[in-house]
Design a protein around this motif. Structure first.
Motif, PDB file in Angstrom:
ATOM      1  N   LEU A 184       0.859  -1.183   0.000  1.00  0.00           N
ATOM      2  CA  LEU A 184       0.000   0.000   0.000  1.00  0.00           C
ATOM      3  C   LEU A 184       0.895   1.233   0.000  1.00  0.00           C
ATOM      4  O   LEU A 184       1.692   1.425   0.925  1.00  0.00           O
ATOM      5  CB  LEU A 184      -0.898   0.002   1.243  1.00  0.00           C
ATOM      6  CG  LEU A 184      -1.834   1.201   1.378  1.00  0.00           C
ATOM      7  CD1 LEU A 184      -2.963   1.156   0.350  1.00  0.00           C
ATOM      8  CD2 LEU A 184      -2.407   1.277   2.795  1.00  0.00           C
ATOM      9  N   ILE A 185       0.770   2.065  -1.022  1.00  0.00           N
ATOM     10  CA  ILE A 185       1.609   3.277  -1.092  1.00  0.00           C
ATOM     11  C   ILE A 185       0.747   4.528  -0.909  1.00  0.00           C
ATOM     12  O   ILE A 185      -0.478   4.481  -1.050  1.00  0.00           O
ATOM     13  CB  ILE A 185       2.396   3.362  -2.413  1.00  0.00           C
ATOM     14  CG1 ILE A 185       1.437   3.505  -3.608  1.00  0.00           C
ATOM     15  CG2 ILE A 185       3.292   2.154  -2.595  1.00  0.00           C
ATOM     16  CD1 ILE A 185       2.143   3.901  -4.907  1.00  0.00           C
ATOM     17  N   LEU A 231      -5.104   0.344   8.678  1.00  0.00           N
ATOM     18  CA  LEU A 231      -4.284   0.310   7.468  1.00  0.00           C
ATOM     19  C   LEU A 231      -4.606   1.399   6.454  1.00  0.00           C
ATOM     20  O   LEU A 231      -3.714   2.026   5.894  1.00  0.00           O
ATOM     21  CB  LEU A 231      -4.425  -1.076   6.811  1.00  0.00           C
ATOM     22  CG  LEU A 231      -3.511  -1.357   5.617  1.00  0.00           C
ATOM     23  CD1 LEU A 231      -2.049  -1.221   5.984  1.00  0.00           C
ATOM     24  CD2 LEU A 231      -3.792  -2.743   5.043  1.00  0.00           C
ATOM     25  N   TYR A 232      -5.905   1.654   6.202  1.00  0.00           N
ATOM     26  CA  TYR A 232      -6.287   2.541   5.098  1.00  0.00           C
ATOM     27  C   TYR A 232      -6.509   3.991   5.528  1.00  0.00           C
ATOM     28  O   TYR A 232      -7.081   4.778   4.781  1.00  0.00           O
ATOM     29  CB  TYR A 232      -7.501   1.972   4.353  1.00  0.00           C
ATOM     30  CG  TYR A 232      -7.233   0.569   3.841  1.00  0.00           C
ATOM     31  CD1 TYR A 232      -6.334   0.366   2.791  1.00  0.00           C
ATOM     32  CD2 TYR A 232      -7.815  -0.550   4.444  1.00  0.00           C
ATOM     33  CE1 TYR A 232      -6.041  -0.916   2.351  1.00  0.00           C
ATOM     34  CE2 TYR A 232      -7.525  -1.830   3.998  1.00  0.00           C
ATOM     35  CZ  TYR A 232      -6.638  -2.008   2.953  1.00  0.00           C
ATOM     36  OH  TYR A 232      -6.336  -3.264   2.510  1.00  0.00           O
ATOM     37  N   THR A 258      -8.611  10.330   7.559  1.00  0.00           N
ATOM     38  CA  THR A 258      -8.729   8.867   7.469  1.00  0.00           C
ATOM     39  C   THR A 258      -9.328   8.421   6.136  1.00  0.00           C
ATOM     40  O   THR A 258      -9.427   7.225   5.869  1.00  0.00           O
ATOM     41  CB  THR A 258      -9.542   8.306   8.650  1.00  0.00           C
ATOM     42  OG1 THR A 258     -10.792   8.971   8.717  1.00  0.00           O
ATOM     43  CG2 THR A 258      -8.806   8.511   9.960  1.00  0.00           C
ATOM     44  N   GLU A 259      -9.707   9.376   5.289  1.00  0.00           N
ATOM     45  CA  GLU A 259     -10.143   9.026   3.935  1.00  0.00           C
ATOM     46  C   GLU A 259      -8.927   8.603   3.106  1.00  0.00           C
ATOM     47  O   GLU A 259      -7.795   9.030   3.366  1.00  0.00           O
ATOM     48  CB  GLU A 259     -10.860  10.218   3.284  1.00  0.00           C
ATOM     49  CG  GLU A 259     -12.241  10.454   3.913  1.00  0.00           C
ATOM     50  CD  GLU A 259     -12.968  11.676   3.386  1.00  0.00           C
ATOM     51  OE1 GLU A 259     -14.161  11.813   3.673  1.00  0.00           O
ATOM     52  OE2 GLU A 259     -12.336  12.500   2.693  1.00  0.00           O
ATOM     53  N   VAL A 283     -13.842   6.318   3.878  1.00  0.00           N
ATOM     54  CA  VAL A 283     -13.017   5.679   4.905  1.00  0.00           C
ATOM     55  C   VAL A 283     -13.249   4.177   4.792  1.00  0.00           C
ATOM     56  O   VAL A 283     -14.392   3.710   4.759  1.00  0.00           O
ATOM     57  CB  VAL A 283     -13.392   6.188   6.314  1.00  0.00           C
ATOM     58  CG1 VAL A 283     -12.516   5.529   7.366  1.00  0.00           C
ATOM     59  CG2 VAL A 283     -13.270   7.712   6.377  1.00  0.00           C
ATOM     60  N   ILE A 284     -12.153   3.435   4.716  1.00  0.00           N
ATOM     61  CA  ILE A 284     -12.229   2.013   4.378  1.00  0.00           C
ATOM     62  C   ILE A 284     -11.806   1.144   5.557  1.00  0.00           C
ATOM     63  O   ILE A 284     -10.762   1.379   6.168  1.00  0.00           O
ATOM     64  CB  ILE A 284     -11.331   1.732   3.149  1.00  0.00           C
ATOM     65  CG1 ILE A 284     -11.925   2.408   1.916  1.00  0.00           C
ATOM     66  CG2 ILE A 284     -11.155   0.229   2.924  1.00  0.00           C
ATOM     67  CD1 ILE A 284     -11.023   2.370   0.701  1.00  0.00           C
ATOM     68  N   ASP A 285     -12.615   0.141   5.876  1.00  0.00           N
ATOM     69  CA  ASP A 285     -12.250  -0.816   6.925  1.00  0.00           C
ATOM     70  C   ASP A 285     -11.392  -1.949   6.378  1.00  0.00           C
ATOM     71  O   ASP A 285     -10.406  -2.335   7.000  1.00  0.00           O
ATOM     72  CB  ASP A 285     -13.519  -1.394   7.575  1.00  0.00           C
ATOM     73  CG  ASP A 285     -14.160  -0.412   8.549  1.00  0.00           C
ATOM     74  OD1 ASP A 285     -13.448   0.494   9.042  1.00  0.00           O
ATOM     75  OD2 ASP A 285     -15.374  -0.535   8.803  1.00  0.00           O
ATOM     76  N   SER A 286     -11.789  -2.529   5.237  1.00  0.00           N
ATOM     77  CA  SER A 286     -10.994  -3.628   4.686  1.00  0.00           C
ATOM     78  C   SER A 286     -11.221  -3.769   3.191  1.00  0.00           C
ATOM     79  O   SER A 286     -12.261  -3.361   2.664  1.00  0.00           O
ATOM     80  CB  SER A 286     -11.352  -4.954   5.378  1.00  0.00           C
ATOM     81  OG  SER A 286     -12.582  -5.440   4.866  1.00  0.00           O
TER      82      SER A 286
END
Lengths: 359, 359
Positions: free
Chosen positions: B35-36, B45-46, B66-67, B152-155
């Protein structure tokens, strides 16, 4: 408690702003202003086609032809503010374009003989009071207000300062050009309703272009040929090869032309090749399917040109550039793609139209 | 009865299509891929910033940082199809941009040493299974998948053909450039998440640009200066004059620079002038307010350049052209405007960076 105070301040702040933008305004019904962009009159003012007269459309097509794409109000006012109060019948809300294009307004004001961008805004509410612009000087201004491209409208009121004047303006554009086409022509993925490629060409050239873009449904059908045959036009332009398959192009092209030719025997019919869809870069099936369409389109129009000298084919190498940076969703161009499309076809169109003294 | 049959056919047709696009696929957790785009590591992570570590943001700023704007997954696969299964924590849905930019994915595949557009799609569902591309050949492909810019992404799980391989790829971009900025930098009104101006510059130049765009909230605050001070960077670029007022610029600029300089004493700090907002064409108040900001920005950066030789000012006449055709909502550029922005600053940036052997 702190959170509630902050929230209240935000709400009060927003209300103040809305009040400043909309207080002491008077509203006039837009039916008293000049509405341009419709190929035929309709009982429902903001529809493009009378679906009670043309009854062989699918339910989806009935919605598409009653959406307000390409319609615009022409008026003159010295108001410092302009608001729009709309009652929407339905509002588009697809993931591949802005709300501003689908259910928003796009305002231009004449300056130095050109239509200069003034404002574009949108709000997702069926009963929709939209402050569009404030803080203008109070000189008289000529306004061109494009309606939303993917919504069906029941009524529109224009709000101005209580003491200001407003009057209808004649159509500022010349001649009568009708364009029939796909989502590309309808304006899918354009950033605002006035930035579809036909409307960019309209403002650039001063030529009047009426838009019968019907997203996903421009398939050389007789149902649409009959609407076009009944319309009054100096020129027809067709984005007719974006939606049908190669087989549909082969089967339908001649009878489509025949129906229009029955009432417009020598009117120029300008067919545009469809564009390169960026989904073709890696999707082999899409690449083959699209190339078959383009090959068939080229073959069939070139054949027709042999027996009808008023049929033309616009076939640039690529309308949207060869750098592959212009797609929104693999199919539809972005604002950059539509800008390139307009700039590519403008000189080609003008060359053809000059032969008919349409300039 | 006929209607029900038609409806059933449509549903079955759609299900068949979805099945063909997603059947016999296996899903791997994207946490195992590279992830870059993040300026610092985060427990979630995101997220772009660890909001448990930096605790002086507003609730709105906590969402913005967090977006997933500017983040991308790098992997190699020989799958003929790629799907993405996302669990969203929250999804943006503003009227001035596409869903594809806000909650969609934007895929590029390396071809002839360049990142070529492959697919971009979106679906407004929190538990989101998105077939992105099908029908590719099964050669090994290097993929760059930009995440949604306003969600905003959880997974995330990546789906490939059952028999295909997938492996993580090293970051294909060079050096470490951090950009901090407004909605313009965040990518508001870009057509897809990879078409914000920083990411266009990234793919055009091969330089690694980490995006801390925070829509409406890039106001030279100490809270953000501290995050930037802690980060590891070869260069900082700032779109720092789009959100604050002239007064805020005057009051905050020196201490903002001071906080960053405490841990990055000689790192180049490149400040960009803000752009001409098209709302200024007729809104006199906006015109004055924006010009005051631009005047103050120019004055204060030029002053700082006198005592710090590693501070730069990018100040082209107009990033987005002078033909007034590039706005989406009077404030934010369209895809056309962002394209022009990227193309305008690229040579200016490269000239500065060359002095530091960053090329």
């Amino acid at each position: 408690m702190k959170r509630i105070t902050v929230l209240l301040c935000v709400i009060v702040g927003l209300s103040d702003l809305l009040l400043a933008q909309t207080s002491n305004m008077r509203y006039i019904d837009a039916k008293d202003l000049n509405l341009i962009g419709k190929i035929t009159p309709t009982p429902q003012l903001y529809h493009r086609v009378d679906t009670a007269r043309y009854r062989d459309f699918t339910p989806n097509q009935n919605i598409l032809v009653t959406e307000a794409a390409g319609l615009a109000l022409c008026f003159k006012t010295n108001s410092s503010r302009i608001s729009v109060h709309t009652y929407f019948h339905s509002m588009g809300n697809g993931a591949n374009m802005t709300g501003i294009n689908q259910y928003g307004y796009d305002l231009y004001i004449k300056k130095n003989k050109e239509w200069l961008y003034a404002a574009s805004k949108a709000k997702l509410e069926k009963d929709n009071l939209l402050p569009l612009i404030s803080n203008m000087d109070t000189s008289q201004k000529e306004c061109l207000l494009y309606l939303p491209a993917f919504s069906v409208i029941d009524s529109i009121k224009i709000g101005i300062d209580e003491q200001a004047d407003i009057e209808s303006l004649p159509n500022p554009f010349r001649h009568r050009i009708i364009i029939f086409g796909s989502s590309f022509t309808h304006g899918t993925s354009a950033n605002r309703s006035g930035m579809s490629y036909p409307l960019m060409v309209e403002r650039d050239t001063g030529l009047y272009i009426m838009n019968l873009g019907v997203s996903g449904n421009s398939k050389l059908q007789q149902s649409f040929a009959r609407v076009l045959a009944d319309a009054d036009a100096d020129v027809f332009i067709f984005d007719a090869f974006s939606n049908p398959s190669a087989k549909e192009i082969e089967e339908r092209f001649d009878s489509f032309v025949k129906t229009i030719r029955a009432s417009h025997p020598t009117t120029p019919l300008i067919f545009m090749q469809t564009i390169y869809r960026e989904e073709r870069n890696f999707d082999k099936r899409a690449d083959r399917y699209e190339q078959d369409k383009m090959d068939m389109a080229e073959k069939i129009v070139k054949k027709a040109m042999q027996y009808d000298k008023n049929i033309y084919f616009i076939n640039p190498k690529n309308y949207t550039g060869d750098d592959h940076v212009t797609s929104t969703d693999g199919i539809h161009p972005s604002a950059l793609g539509y800008y390139r499309w307009a700039k590519t076809i403008e000189p080609l169109l003008l060359t053809i139209l000059k032969k008919y003294h349409i300039e």
